[in-house]
Design a protein around this motif. Structure first.
Motif, PDB file in Angstrom:
ATOM      1  N   TYR A  57       2.915   1.137 -14.215  1.00  0.00           N
ATOM      2  CA  TYR A  57       3.431   2.475 -13.909  1.00  0.00           C
ATOM      3  C   TYR A  57       2.403   3.553 -14.237  1.00  0.00           C
ATOM      4  N   SER A  87       6.489   5.263  -9.923  1.00  0.00           N
ATOM      5  CA  SER A  87       5.813   5.211 -11.229  1.00  0.00           C
ATOM      6  C   SER A  87       6.515   6.106 -12.245  1.00  0.00           C
ATOM      7  N   GLY A  97       9.773   4.641 -13.482  1.00  0.00           N
ATOM      8  CA  GLY A  97       9.532   3.632 -14.499  1.00  0.00           C
ATOM      9  C   GLY A  97       9.167   4.239 -15.832  1.00  0.00           C
TER      10      GLY A  97
END
Length: 263
Positions: A59, A130, A133
């Motif tokens: 991420y 990303s 996460g």
């Protein structure tokens, strides 16, 4: 007429011209996105197997990657032909820009305007995934969203400045494409990943001489890991503005040295 309004008029005219070939626009956008997706998938596969790169998770790397892609897309969309100045210098097309009643750089920036739709969509998708996460892991907060927008815009200024300085060198050496391959293409590729993976000398190069590290890596140390403090973002934004000022002055100096070529 203000520069911003004039820029808008020229961009709209360039878009109308480019959209005469809709299939070419759509195909080139899809192909560019496909190439970038494949590049990132290769990294994602490696991270999935080994877990991280020098302590950076998938991420986090996705965040770095998407910020750079979006900054680059803004730069290449708003000032596409700065990167292709060699063609103007070799063919003599620069002379045509010189006789237009608008600033040369503005004319160059609005030639062949290209909307990098594929790269924009890819960058946004990877950034959203990303950040989701990172939110889930408690690594970032809602405040990271506006700060990320600031980083992307500041990064676009840095990349434009690097491109402008590289292009300006063409007024002395004409054949500037090989130089741009190093200062832009190679450095952009390197900055997609944490600078920690490179030797110390290369890290120093990428945050000073070719400061692509200021686009994503340095500000991300605060966003993703809380290192240093908010002053890092203030500093990188200020450096981007100062670099742009220097780049514009260098451009004007280089333009004064221009000698017509071509036939």
């Amino acid at each position: 007429m203000s520069m911003l309004k004039l820029y808008g008029i020229l961009i709209r005219a360039s878009i109308r011209s480019r959209m005469q070939y809709k299939f070419n626009f759509i195909f080139s956008s899809l192909m560019a996105a496909f190439i970038n997706v494949v590049e990132f998938l290769l990294v994602a596969i490696l991270l999935d197997k080994f877990g991280n790169i020098k302590g950076w998770s998938l991420y986090e790397v996705g965040y770095l990657y998407s910020v750079l892609i979006l900054s680059k897309s803004i730069y290449r969309s708003l000032a596409s032909d700065v990167h292709h100045i060699e063609r103007y210098l070799v063919s003599g097309e620069m002379d045509q820009l010189l006789i237009r009643p608008i600033p040369i750089l503005l004319a160059l920036m609005t030639q062949n305007f290209t909307i990098l739709l594929g790269e924009f969509l890819q960058g946004i998708i990877i950034l959203v995934i990303s950040m989701q996460g990172l939110f889930a892991a408690g690594q970032i907060t809602v405040a990271s969203i506006p700060l990320t927008v600031l980083i992307i815009l500041s990064g676009a200024v840095v990349l434009f400045t690097i491109g402008l300085v590289s292009a300006t060198m063409g007024f002395w050496i004409t054949r500037v494409r090989d130089l741009q391959n190093i200062t832009e293409d190679a450095s952009h590729a390197a900055a997609r990943y944490p600078l920690l993976i490179y030797p110390k000398w290369l890290q120093l190069l990428l945050v000073s001489i070719l400061p692509v590290g200021l686009v994503n890596y340095i500000p991300s140390l605060y966003i993703l890991r809380g290192q240093y403090g908010l002053w890092v973002l203030v500093l990188t934004t200020a450096l981007a503005a100062f670099a742009l000022w220097l780049g514009l002055r260098f451009w004007r100096m280089g333009l004064s040295k221009y000698q017509s070529t071509g036939n």
